[in-house]
Design a protein around this motif. Structure first.
Motif, PDB file in Angstrom:
ATOM      1  N   ILE A   1     -12.687  12.549   6.283  1.00  0.00           N
ATOM      2  CA  ILE A   1     -13.468  13.669   5.753  1.00  0.00           C
ATOM      3  C   ILE A   1     -14.967  13.346   5.756  1.00  0.00           C
ATOM      4  CG2 ILE A   1     -13.821  15.160   3.729  1.00  0.00           C
ATOM      5  CD1 ILE A   1     -11.111  15.445   5.377  1.00  0.00           C
TER       6      ILE A   1
ATOM      7  N   MET B   1     -16.568  13.430   9.151  1.00  0.00           N
ATOM      8  CA  MET B   1     -16.936  14.713   9.763  1.00  0.00           C
ATOM      9  C   MET B   1     -18.453  14.932   9.684  1.00  0.00           C
ATOM     10  SD  MET B   1     -13.946  17.023   8.005  1.00  0.00           S
ATOM     11  CE  MET B   1     -14.350  18.607   8.776  1.00  0.00           C
ATOM     12  N   LEU B   2     -19.102  14.315   8.698  1.00  0.00           N
ATOM     13  CA  LEU B   2     -20.522  14.619   8.469  1.00  0.00           C
ATOM     14  C   LEU B   2     -21.456  14.115   9.570  1.00  0.00           C
ATOM     15  CD1 LEU B   2     -20.478  13.965   4.618  1.00  0.00           C
ATOM     16  CD2 LEU B   2     -20.758  16.187   5.726  1.00  0.00           C
TER      17      LEU B   2
ATOM     18  N   VAL C   1     -14.383  17.383  15.379  1.00  0.00           N
ATOM     19  CA  VAL C   1     -14.634  17.322  13.942  1.00  0.00           C
ATOM     20  C   VAL C   1     -13.498  18.050  13.199  1.00  0.00           C
ATOM     21  CG1 VAL C   1     -16.269  17.856  12.095  1.00  0.00           C
ATOM     22  CG2 VAL C   1     -17.119  17.151  14.327  1.00  0.00           C
ATOM     23  N   GLN C   2     -13.014  19.126  13.804  1.00  0.00           N
ATOM     24  CA  GLN C   2     -11.900  19.850  13.198  1.00  0.00           C
ATOM     25  C   GLN C   2     -10.632  18.987  13.177  1.00  0.00           C
ATOM     26  OE1 GLN C   2     -10.063  22.964  15.418  1.00  0.00           O
ATOM     27  NE2 GLN C   2      -9.903  24.318  13.650  1.00  0.00           N
TER      28      GLN C   2
ATOM     29  N   ALA D   1     -10.677  16.851  10.190  1.00  0.00           N
ATOM     30  CA  ALA D   1     -10.251  17.567   8.970  1.00  0.00           C
ATOM     31  C   ALA D   1      -8.720  17.600   8.920  1.00  0.00           C
ATOM     32  CB  ALA D   1     -10.815  18.984   8.958  1.00  0.00           C
ATOM     33  N   GLY D   2      -8.102  17.854  10.058  1.00  0.00           N
ATOM     34  CA  GLY D   2      -6.635  17.871  10.127  1.00  0.00           C
ATOM     35  C   GLY D   2      -6.046  16.507   9.774  1.00  0.00           C
TER      36      GLY D   2
ATOM     37  N   GLY E   1      -7.420  14.300   7.898  1.00  0.00           N
ATOM     38  CA  GLY E   1      -7.610  14.155   6.451  1.00  0.00           C
ATOM     39  C   GLY E   1      -6.461  14.831   5.702  1.00  0.00           C
ATOM     40  N   LEU E   2      -6.094  16.011   6.173  1.00  0.00           N
ATOM     41  CA  LEU E   2      -4.986  16.734   5.514  1.00  0.00           C
ATOM     42  C   LEU E   2      -3.668  15.966   5.575  1.00  0.00           C
ATOM     43  CD1 LEU E   2      -5.031  20.561   6.330  1.00  0.00           C
ATOM     44  CD2 LEU E   2      -5.250  19.447   4.115  1.00  0.00           C
TER      45      LEU E   2
ATOM     46  N   TYR F   1      -3.990  12.908   3.221  1.00  0.00           N
ATOM     47  CA  TYR F   1      -3.907  13.233   1.790  1.00  0.00           C
ATOM     48  C   TYR F   1      -2.459  13.552   1.422  1.00  0.00           C
ATOM     49  CZ  TYR F   1      -8.996  13.381   1.022  1.00  0.00           C
ATOM     50  OH  TYR F   1     -10.324  13.064   0.897  1.00  0.00           O
TER      51      TYR F   1
ATOM     52  N   ARG G   1      -4.223  15.293  -4.501  1.00  0.00           N
ATOM     53  CA  ARG G   1      -5.404  15.331  -3.635  1.00  0.00           C
ATOM     54  C   ARG G   1      -6.673  15.499  -4.481  1.00  0.00           C
ATOM     55  NH1 ARG G   1      -7.194  19.942   0.687  1.00  0.00           N
ATOM     56  NH2 ARG G   1      -4.980  20.379   0.841  1.00  0.00           N
TER      57      ARG G   1
ATOM     58  N   ARG H   1     -20.635  15.740   0.309  1.00  0.00           N
ATOM     59  CA  ARG H   1     -19.255  16.068  -0.071  1.00  0.00           C
ATOM     60  C   ARG H   1     -19.212  16.731  -1.444  1.00  0.00           C
ATOM     61  NH1 ARG H   1     -16.931  17.876   3.226  1.00  0.00           N
ATOM     62  NH2 ARG H   1     -15.351  18.135   1.650  1.00  0.00           N
TER      63      ARG H   1
ATOM     64  N   ALA I   1     -20.419  20.384  -1.192  1.00  0.00           N
ATOM     65  CA  ALA I   1     -19.407  21.286  -0.629  1.00  0.00           C
ATOM     66  C   ALA I   1     -18.332  21.578  -1.674  1.00  0.00           C
ATOM     67  CB  ALA I   1     -18.786  20.671   0.621  1.00  0.00           C
TER      68      ALA I   1
ATOM     69  N   ARG J   1     -12.282  28.460  -4.778  1.00  0.00           N
ATOM     70  CA  ARG J   1     -10.918  27.996  -5.095  1.00  0.00           C
ATOM     71  C   ARG J   1     -10.399  28.696  -6.345  1.00  0.00           C
ATOM     72  NH1 ARG J   1     -13.746  23.266  -3.820  1.00  0.00           N
ATOM     73  NH2 ARG J   1     -13.787  22.591  -6.001  1.00  0.00           N
TER      74      ARG J   1
ATOM     75  N   CYS K   1     -18.748  23.788   9.363  1.00  0.00           N
ATOM     76  CA  CYS K   1     -17.838  22.705   9.729  1.00  0.00           C
ATOM     77  C   CYS K   1     -18.238  21.434   8.981  1.00  0.00           C
ATOM     78  CB  CYS K   1     -17.873  22.494  11.243  1.00  0.00           C
ATOM     79  SG  CYS K   1     -16.690  21.287  11.804  1.00  0.00           S
ATOM     80  N   ALA K   2     -17.319  20.896   8.204  1.00  0.00           N
ATOM     81  CA  ALA K   2     -17.515  19.712   7.340  1.00  0.00           C
ATOM     82  C   ALA K   2     -18.100  20.092   5.982  1.00  0.00           C
ATOM     83  CB  ALA K   2     -18.373  18.636   7.991  1.00  0.00           C
ATOM     84  N   HIS K   3     -18.365  21.375   5.737  1.00  0.00           N
ATOM     85  CA  HIS K   3     -18.960  21.766   4.453  1.00  0.00           C
ATOM     86  C   HIS K   3     -18.192  22.899   3.770  1.00  0.00           C
ATOM     87  CE1 HIS K   3     -22.440  19.243   5.456  1.00  0.00           C
ATOM     88  NE2 HIS K   3     -22.298  19.705   6.677  1.00  0.00           N
ATOM     89  N   GLY K   4     -16.983  23.182   4.215  1.00  0.00           N
ATOM     90  CA  GLY K   4     -16.209  24.303   3.680  1.00  0.00           C
ATOM     91  C   GLY K   4     -15.765  24.083   2.242  1.00  0.00           C
ATOM     92  N   PRO K   5     -15.339  25.165   1.574  1.00  0.00           N
ATOM     93  CA  PRO K   5     -14.977  25.084   0.156  1.00  0.00           C
ATOM     94  C   PRO K   5     -13.673  24.326  -0.103  1.00  0.00           C
ATOM     95  CG  PRO K   5     -14.573  27.302   0.988  1.00  0.00           C
ATOM     96  CD  PRO K   5     -15.264  26.553   2.082  1.00  0.00           C
TER      97      PRO K   5
ATOM     98  N   LEU L   1     -10.478  22.044   2.382  1.00  0.00           N
ATOM     99  CA  LEU L   1     -10.177  21.529   3.715  1.00  0.00           C
ATOM    100  C   LEU L   1      -9.486  22.555   4.623  1.00  0.00           C
ATOM    101  CD1 LEU L   1     -10.782  18.883   5.011  1.00  0.00           C
ATOM    102  CD2 LEU L   1      -8.777  17.903   3.892  1.00  0.00           C
TER     103      LEU L   1
ATOM    104  N   ILE M   1     -11.017  24.185   8.194  1.00  0.00           N
ATOM    105  CA  ILE M   1     -10.309  24.223   9.477  1.00  0.00           C
ATOM    106  C   ILE M   1     -10.229  25.658   9.998  1.00  0.00           C
ATOM    107  CG2 ILE M   1      -8.054  23.838  10.577  1.00  0.00           C
ATOM    108  CD1 ILE M   1      -7.742  21.378   8.733  1.00  0.00           C
TER     109      ILE M   1
ATOM    110  N   THR N   1     -13.535  26.987  11.273  1.00  0.00           N
ATOM    111  CA  THR N   1     -13.864  26.252  12.495  1.00  0.00           C
ATOM    112  C   THR N   1     -13.040  26.760  13.678  1.00  0.00           C
ATOM    113  OG1 THR N   1     -14.484  24.359  11.157  1.00  0.00           O
ATOM    114  CG2 THR N   1     -14.108  23.943  13.473  1.00  0.00           C
TER     115      THR N   1
ATOM    116  N   TRP O   1      -9.437  37.397   2.750  1.00  0.00           N
ATOM    117  CA  TRP O   1     -10.429  36.761   1.870  1.00  0.00           C
ATOM    118  C   TRP O   1     -11.280  37.798   1.124  1.00  0.00           C
ATOM    119  CZ3 TRP O   1     -10.991  32.515  -0.678  1.00  0.00           C
ATOM    120  CH2 TRP O   1     -10.387  31.339  -0.229  1.00  0.00           C
TER     121      TRP O   1
END
Lengths: 315, 248
Positions: free
Chosen positions: A46, A49-50, A72-73, A76-77, A79-80, A83, A93, A285, A288, A296, B29-33, B35, B39, B42, B148
C-alpha cells in the motif's frame, strides 16, 4: 494435549511440509511472527503505491501511463489479498491500518526513497520488484497456508512488473544521451537501497533462526541478497549500464559475484524513520484514510438503512 | 472513410474527454477512501485512457491517410495545446472530494453511455467499433457511480450535504453535453431527455433535488477551457515537451 505435545505435533507437520491453516493450533510466537510479517508485507504494497503513483500524471506516453496505472492498481490488489491473509490470524484490517499510521507497524524501507525522474519507474520495477520477487518466490512455499496461497497469485503479477520495469529501462538505454544519463542515475540511486531490502546480515538478524525452523522463511537474508546480486549483475549487461559498486566482480572460485559493503548506518536510519520520505509516506496514507472516513461512514449508514428497510418489508 | 475536418475534430473531442477525465481520476490512485474503491476508480481510469487511445489511434490513422505520417496517439495527446483540446469542461475540473468525483463520473458516464449507444448505429465504422467496445465498460461506470450517488445522498447527514454541494458545483457544466459543436456527428441535443430521466431517477433514490434555472457554462468543445486546463497539460505533457522526439 499438553503444550509440549502440541508443539511437537505442530513441528512434525511443518517438517512433513503440511501447511498450517488458520484453525490449526499454532504456537503464539508463530502466529505473531506471521501476523507481523504478512501485515508488514500488506503495508509495503500500500505504501509502495505512493512513489509510483507519483508519476502517473506525468507518464511520457499513453502506453506507459496505462502500464503504470495497472501496476499501481495491482499493488492495491496485493495489499487486499495480504490483509485478508493476515486477518485469518485474528487481527482486523482496521487495526493493522491503525498500527501502520501510528508507526507501530513497519513497511519495507525501500518506499521511503523518492522517485525523482521517469527512469525511477523502470528502476523500481526492475530492482525493487526484482528483489521482492526473490523473497516472494520463497514465500510461495512458506508454511502458513493463507500466506503461501496469496504469494502464488502475487508472484505471477510481480514477475510481469519486473519485466515491464526492465523494458522501460531498455528503451531509455537505447535512447538519447539525456535518457541514458537518466537511466544510469536511477540505477545508481536504487541499487544500494535494493540490496538493503533483504534485511540485516544473517549474523545480525534476530528473527531468522526460528523462522527457518518454522519454514516461514526458507532462505536467509544473505542467501537471497547473493541471488539478487548474481541475477542483476548479469541483466545489467543487456542495458549497457553499470552498477555503482567498484567492488562488484565475478568470483570464479565461489561461482558468484563479490560485492561491496552496504551502508548499514543508512539502513538503520531509514528503518528508524529518518529516510528521505518516511514522514511524507505515512502522512499521505493518514490523509487518505482521514479524508475517506466520511465516505466509509456513509457507506455503512446506507447499508444499514437498506437492511432495515428490507427487514421491514419482510415483516 | 475519407477524413473531413469534422470527423477528425469529433474523434479528437471524444478522445480528449476520455483522456482528461482519466487523467483527473488517476489522481485518486493510491489516495482513495478505501482500498476496494481505490481499485474501482482506477479501473475506470484505465477504461477511459483505453478509450482515449482507441479514439486517438483512429484519428492518427485518418491523418496518415490524408498525408500526415507523423501523427500518433502520443503526438495527439502530448503535443497539442490548451486551445486545441476539445474536451468538455466537466472533465477537467478538479476532483474535489469523493462526492464531487463520483457525481462527475455519474453525469459523464450516463451521457457517454447514451452517446455510445447512438454512435453504435452511425455510419462511421471505426467509431461504431469503439462505441461497441466501450459500452460494456461504460455500463459498469454508470452502475458504480449511480450506486455511490445513492449511497452518499441517502447515507449520513455529512455525505448528503457533501453531495448536495457537489451538485451545486457541477450542475452548471452539464448543459455542455447537449449543446452541439459544429463538428459533432451525433445529435447530442436529442440525448438530453433520456439523460435527465436517468439523473432524476437516481437523484430521487438518493433524496437529492434537481437544480433549476442554472446558467450553463460552455466552451470546452471549441477549446475555450477553464484555467485548470493548462496545469493539467503541463503535467501530462511534461516529458514529451522537455525531450522532444524521444522514444519512451
Amino acid at each position: 494435549m499438553e503444550i509440549y505435545n502440541l508443539e511437537k505435533a505442530f513441528q512434525d507437520k511443518i517438517d512433513k511440509e503440511i501447511k498450517i491453516e488458520p484453525k490449526d493450533w499454532m504456537p503464539e510466537a508463530y502466529r505473531k511472527t506471521n501476523l507481523r510479517q504478512i501485515s508488514q508485507h500488506a503495508h509495503s504494497e500500500i505504501v509502495g503505491m505512493l512513489p509510483e503513483g507519483n508519476w502517473i500524471s506525468r507518464a511520457p506516453s499513453l502506453k506507459r501511463k496505462v502500464i503504470l496505472i495497472a501496476k499501481v492498481q495491482d499493488e492495491a490488489g496485493h495489499g487486499l489479498y495480504l490483509y485478508s491473509s493476515a486477518e485469518t490470524l485474528g487481527t482486523s484490517r482496521e487495526q493493522m491500518i491503525d498500527d501502520l499510521h501510528s508507526g507501530k507497524a513497519k513497511y519495507s524501507s525501500i518506499f521511503n526513497y523518492p522517485t525523482l525522474t521517469w527512469a525511477d519507474m523502470g528502476a523500481v520495477g526492475w530492482l525493487v520488484d526484482g528483489a521482492a520477487i526473490l523473497n516472494q518466490v520463497m514465500l510461495c512455499r512458506t508454511s502458513y497456508g493463507p500466506y503461501a496461497r496469496a504469494m502464488v497469485r502475487i508472484c505471477k503479477e510481480e514477475s510481469f512488473h519486473q519485466r515491464q520495469g526492465f523494458d522501460a529501462l531498455l528503451v531509455l538505454s537505447k535512447g538519447t544521451k539525456e535518457q541514458r544519463a537518466m537511466c544510469q542515475d536511477a540505477i545508481n540511486r536504487w541499487w544500494w537501497p535494493s540490496l538493503m531490502m533483504f534485511g540485516p546480515k544473517d549474523s545480525e538478524s534476530t528473527n531468522s533462526d526460528q523462522s527457518m525452523k518454522w519454514k516461514i522463511k526458507r532462505k536467509t537474508n544473505d542467501e537471497l541478497r547473493q541471488n539478487f546480486v548474481d541475477m542483476i549483475a548479469e541483466q545489467i549487461k543487456l542495458l549497457g549500464m553499470t552498477l555503482p559498486d567498484p567492488d562488484l566482480k565475478w568470483n570464479e572460485a565461489k561461482k558468484q559475484y563479490d560485492f561491496g559493503e552496504i551502508n548499514w548506518d543508512e539502513f538503520w536510519n531509514v528503518v528508524k524513520g529518518n529516510g528521505p520520505c518516511n514522514k511524507q509516506r505515512i502522512a499521505a496514507r493518514q490523509k487518505a484514510h482521514e479524508e475517506g472516513a466520511w465516505v466509509r461512514a456513509a457507506a455503512l449508514a446506507y447499508a444499514e438503512k437498506k437492511r432495515l428497510r428490507s427487514t421491514a418489508k419482510v415483516a | 472513410m475519407p477524413l473531413t475536418n469534422n470527423t477528425l475534430n469529433y474523434t479528437l473531442h471524444l478522445a480528449d474527454n476520455a483522456l482528461i477525465l482519466g487523467q483527473r481520476n488517476g489522481e485518486w490512485c493510491a489516495h482513495g477512501p478505501i482500498l476496494e474503491q481505490d481499485i474501482a476508480i482506477t479501473n475506470i481510469t484505465l477504461d477511459l485512457i483505453g478509450q482515449a487511445r482507441n479514439f486517438y489511434q483512429n484519428a492518427a490513422a485518418c491523418l496518415h491517410e490524408s498525408g500526415d505520417p507523423t501523427a500518433s496517439e502520443d503526438s495527439l495527446a502530448y503535443l497539442r495545446t490548451e486551445r486545441e483540446f476539445k474536451n468538455l469542461l466537466i472533465c477537467e475540473l478538479p476532483n474535489g472530494d469523493w462526492a464531487q468525483t463520483i457525481l462527475r463520473q455519474f453525469f459523464f458516464s450516463t451521457f457517454q453511455l447514451l452517446l455510445f449507444e447512438k454512435m453504435k448505429h452511425s455510419n462511421n465504422e471505426p467509431l461504431v467499433a469503439i462505441a461497441e467496445k466501450s459500452i460494456k465498460e461504460t455500463q459498469y461506470h454508470v452502475k458504480w457511480s449511480s450506486e455511490w450517488v445513492i449511497r452518499l445522498g441517502d447515507g449520513t447527514t455529512e455525505s448528503h450535504s457533501r453531495i448536495t454541494k457537489a451538485v451545486d458545483t457541477l450542475w452548471m457544466y452539464t448543459g455542455e453535453f447537449f449543446i452541439p459543436a459544429s463538428y459533432e456527428m451525433i445529435d447530442v441535443a436529442s440525448l438530453k431527455n433520456e439523460w435527465m430521466n436517468k439523473v432524476k431517477e437516481v437523484f430521487d433514490e438518493a433524496t437529492l433535488t434537481l437544480p433549476e434555472n442554472v446558467f450553463m457554462q460552455t466552451g470546452g468543445k471549441n477549446g475555450a477551457h477553464t484555467e485548470h486546463m493548462g496545469f493539467i497539460l503541463s503535467e501530462l505533457q511534461y516529458l514529451q515537451r522537455v525531450f522532444p522526439g524521444a522514444e519512451w
